[in-house]
Scaffold this active site. Structure first.
Site, PDB file in Angstrom:
ATOM      1  N   LYS A   1      21.704  -0.165  71.020  1.00 59.00           N
ATOM      2  CA  LYS A   1      21.093   0.584  69.912  1.00 59.00           C
ATOM      3  C   LYS A   1      19.745   0.007  69.482  1.00 59.00           C
ATOM      4  O   LYS A   1      18.788   0.753  69.251  1.00 59.00           O
ATOM      5  CB  LYS A   1      22.042   0.604  68.702  1.00 59.00           C
ATOM      6  CG  LYS A   1      23.325   1.333  69.003  1.00 59.00           C
ATOM      7  CD  LYS A   1      23.506   2.536  68.115  1.00 59.00           C
ATOM      8  CE  LYS A   1      24.734   3.304  68.585  1.00 59.00           C
ATOM      9  NZ  LYS A   1      24.937   4.581  67.963  1.00 59.00           N
TER      10      LYS A   1
ATOM     11  N   ARG B   1      24.755  10.781  80.138  1.00 57.13           N
ATOM     12  CA  ARG B   1      25.834  11.395  80.929  1.00 57.13           C
ATOM     13  C   ARG B   1      25.895  12.868  80.571  1.00 57.13           C
ATOM     14  O   ARG B   1      25.172  13.339  79.710  1.00 57.13           O
ATOM     15  CB  ARG B   1      27.162  10.745  80.565  1.00 57.13           C
ATOM     16  CG  ARG B   1      27.347  10.746  79.055  1.00 57.13           C
ATOM     17  CD  ARG B   1      28.736  10.391  78.622  1.00 57.13           C
ATOM     18  NE  ARG B   1      28.777  10.064  77.200  1.00 57.13           N
ATOM     19  CZ  ARG B   1      28.843  10.938  76.216  1.00 57.13           C
ATOM     20  NH1 ARG B   1      28.870  12.233  76.462  1.00 57.13           N
ATOM     21  NH2 ARG B   1      28.873  10.553  74.953  1.00 57.13           N
TER      22      ARG B   1
ATOM     23  N   GLU C   1      18.224   1.800  55.193  1.00 54.65           N
ATOM     24  CA  GLU C   1      17.836   2.919  56.031  1.00 54.65           C
ATOM     25  C   GLU C   1      17.491   4.079  55.105  1.00 54.65           C
ATOM     26  O   GLU C   1      18.095   4.217  54.042  1.00 54.65           O
ATOM     27  CB  GLU C   1      19.060   3.290  56.879  1.00 54.65           C
ATOM     28  CG  GLU C   1      18.797   4.126  58.082  1.00 54.65           C
ATOM     29  CD  GLU C   1      20.093   4.345  58.862  1.00 54.65           C
ATOM     30  OE1 GLU C   1      20.412   3.537  59.747  1.00 54.65           O
ATOM     31  OE2 GLU C   1      20.787   5.333  58.548  1.00 54.65           O
TER      32      GLU C   1
END
Lengths: 167, 502
Positions: free
Chosen positions: B116, B292, B200
């Site tokens: 991350k 994916r 954040e």
């Protein structure tokens, strides 16, 4: 055979019978034949009721669950025997007097599982009473301490008699 | 082109990949655990190999066994599906080392996007917006406060040591900053034994919107528009759609090129998904990249008419994309409902058992990607997702109407499923109006769950009559016979004496 079905807040009384090889149902709110066909072996049915088509799955594990057109609901089903008991006042034991157990019919106490002062948990068997040629197990409708026991094994009790008190 | 592909997965995604392989004339190899010997992906495959006991850490996650099957079967490529080893760098590298092809991005792109912090740094470098905040835990509260002021209140204080909302606090203005940070630190310490917190930007009315990208080995990267994935419960998606009701052409162009840029910056190839959070002001922020195939990829396939698995295979084979960005056309509207084996009324608890009856919806614009059949055992060993129901319509309304129809047609007896819950979402006025944000489930939980218990008088009557007939079936003599125990919910339980019944 007579039934009482409780589905959520609905109560439906009806009689199921057969005639001309098909099931018939009659009751207070309806009269008619129902065409019920099993479509899979494990309790999956097609029901045509008054020309309306439903797919119904009946599951009977710990409790009776019925799925009608995708919505699952528990169903409580009382048959003739249970209805008779109910008519004699055996219903609502735990609703009316939670800790005070009153005999709803006359009977013979054949076994007592608890003594005064015992802690009881809701669902614990308290005693067995023989009535109507059946043994009926009385389970604790609530948790608490058994404060008073007004009967002994081998005694008969009358309808309306206070049997025991859980506080 | 590959001659034989080993699908290192199970369930609906294994079957879905094999379907495309067969259309392309490529032979398929399935692997299965002891629990999956008769699972649909095994029945469909050309070849099948048992790889061990039911628990996935003894079967589907066993790299050595999979590589052995690769060798014995002579497959020349491996498709990992999603989950299991699909984002495992070691597995990708080991497959490549055998000389076979791993159908997916290069191992270094998987590693980068799997980290991350590294991914965030990479995005900042590539000019892709990330959620503003302190990247490191707060050491100095006053310095952190000035960062918060720069980002703009409200800000979110989050625990570095764990999630689940513990140690998380919303700070509305600078005056309450120090006090709230201290509170969050105390809560994080007691929850995780780790008091570190970071801050954040708090996004108002956030949408979870992701972009599908395709990148070939010749440097061509295109995006196939967005999927709106804001309907989630327990941090898992349930309903996805494309296009997003919140999207504008301008925002789509901006986010699409940011997604392509994100992929380009890490040397990405194959199909991939760039996830963003979009706030009510239509500011978007990079969340993560999934390296994916995504569970909800059929939504994109339905509107773009592009088979993403076929594209993955062609890219892995070294072929250039045959489409350029301007060739990508989205037609109509597609929506997906994930059908989980779970009970929404019991906090979405997984439900296990045998599928006793199965009617799979069909008809125009209806697609079910699943891997279940009559008699399938739903075991506790794997993900409870049974499959995905996808409908397409010329516009959003017709796609939703079609989904409602398809859900009403769907019968899975024997276990609890999310069919009813999905229908409650699809029918909810706020959802039908769109746009909705990630708070949808939380906000309308009572409406949605309440609807699951709604039973009409007619349905109640039908339930009662059928239950009675099921329990006490008519015999050949026309009488009703008991068939099964009559369960009573009562504190009085009758014990019938055997001799008295005779």
């Amino acid at each position: 055979m007579k039934f009482l079905a409780k589905i959520q807040d609905q109560e439906i009384r009806f009689e199921l019978g057969t005639g001309n090889g098909s099931l018939k149902a009659s009751g207070e709110h309806f009269e008619g034949s129902l065409d019920l066909q099993r479509i899979y072996p494990d309790g999956v049915y097609s029901l045509i009721l008054n020309h309306r088509s439903h797919i119904i799955t009946v599951r009977n594990n710990d409790e009776l669950n019925v799925q009608v057109d995708g919505v699952t609901t528990p169903v409580t089903l009382l048959d003739e025997m249970a209805l008779q008991l109910e008519a004699m006042g055996w219903e609502n034991v735990n609703e009316k007097r939670v800790g005070h157990i009153i005999a709803q019919i006359p009977g013979l106490v054949t076994h007592i599982f608890k003594s005064v002062g015992d802690a009881v948990t809701e669902g614990d068997p308290l005693l067995i009473m023989e009535a109507m040629k059946m043994e009926n197990e009385l389970k604790a409708p609530t948790s608490g301490i058994l404060q008073a026991l007004h009967i002994k094994t081998g005694e008969t009790v009358d309808k309306g008699q206070l049997i025991l008190e859980i506080v | 082109m590959f001659k034989k592909i080993l699908v290192a997965n199970r369930g609906e995604i294994a079957l879905r990949v094999m379907r495309t392989c067969r259309e392309m004339g490529i032979s398929t190899v399935a692997v299965y655990s002891d629990a999956d010997r008769t699972a649909p992906h095994v029945l469909f495959a050309d070849e099948a190999f048992g790889i061990g006991p039911a628990p996935s850490n003894q079967s589907y996650l066993m790299q050595d066994k999979l590589l052995e099957v690769l060798k014995i079967s002579g497959a020349d490529a491996v498709h990992p599906g999603y989950g299991f080893l699909s984002e495992n760098t070691e597995f990708a590298s080991r497959v490549t080392a055998t000389g076979a092809t791993f159908i997916g991005p290069p191992a270094n792109a998987i590693t980068l996007m799997g980290d991350k912090t590294a991914a965030r740094q990479q995005m900042i470098k590539a000019g892709v917006p990330v959620v503003p905040g302190t990247e490191e835990p707060i050491m100095d509260v006053l310095a952190a406060r000035s960062i918060a002021e720069k980002i703009g209140f409200p800000v979110l204080v989050k625990a570095a040591g764990g999630g689940g909302g513990k140690g998380m606090r919303l700070v509305h203005h600078a005056g309450e900053f120090e006090h709230t940070v201290a509170q969050a630190q105390r809560e994080a310490t007691s929850a995780f034994g780790d008091g570190r917190v970071y801050i954040e930007k708090y996004l108002e009315e956030p949408h979870h919107i992701e972009f599908q990208i395709l990148a070939d080995t010749h440097g061509n990267i295109i995006h196939l528009n967005e999927r709106e994935c804001s309907i989630q419960r327990r941090y898992q998606k349930v309903v996805e759609e494309s296009p997003s009701p919140f999207m504008t052409p301008d925002l789509r162009a901006k986010m699409g090129s940011a997604a392509a840029e994100a992929a380009r910056s890490c040397g990405y190839t194959s199909a991939g998904t760039v996830e963003f959070l979009v706030d009510k002001y239509r500011h978007f922020y990079f969340l993560e990249m999934n390296t994916r195939l995504q569970v909800e990829h059929p939504v994109t396939e339905m509107v773009t008419q592009i088979d993403l698995v076929a594209e993955q295979i062609k890219i892995a084979d070294g072929q250039p994309l045959t489409l350029s960005q301007k060739d990508v056309k989205s037609t109509g509207h597609a929506i997906e409902c994930r059908i989980y084996a779970e009970d929404a009324r019991q906090d979405f608890m997984p439900s296990t058992g045998t599928i006793k009856a199965l009617i799979i919806p069909n008809g125009f614009g209806t697609r079910f990607d699943g891997a279940i059949r009559h008699g399938s055992e739903v075991t506790p060993f794997y993900d409870p997702m049974l499959g995905k129901l996808v409908t397409w319509g010329k516009d959003r309304k017709s796609a939703l109407d079609r989904m409602h129809r398809a859900l009403s047609e769907f019968l899975i007896a024997g276990i609890e499923t999310s069919i009813g819950f999905c229908d409650a979402v699809i029918q909810h006025p706020q959802f039908r109006n769109g746009p909705y944000d990630t708070h949808f489930y939380q906000t309308y939980q009572a409406d949605l769950l309440g609807k699951l218990n709604e039973i009409t008088p007619e349905a109640g009557l039908a339930a009662g009559l059928t239950a009675a007939a099921h329990q006490f079936q008519p015999g050949s003599n026309g009488k009703i016979h008991a068939n099964g125990e009559n369960k009573q919910v009562s504190s009085w339980v009758q014990i019938r004496r055997r001799e008295q019944l005779q």
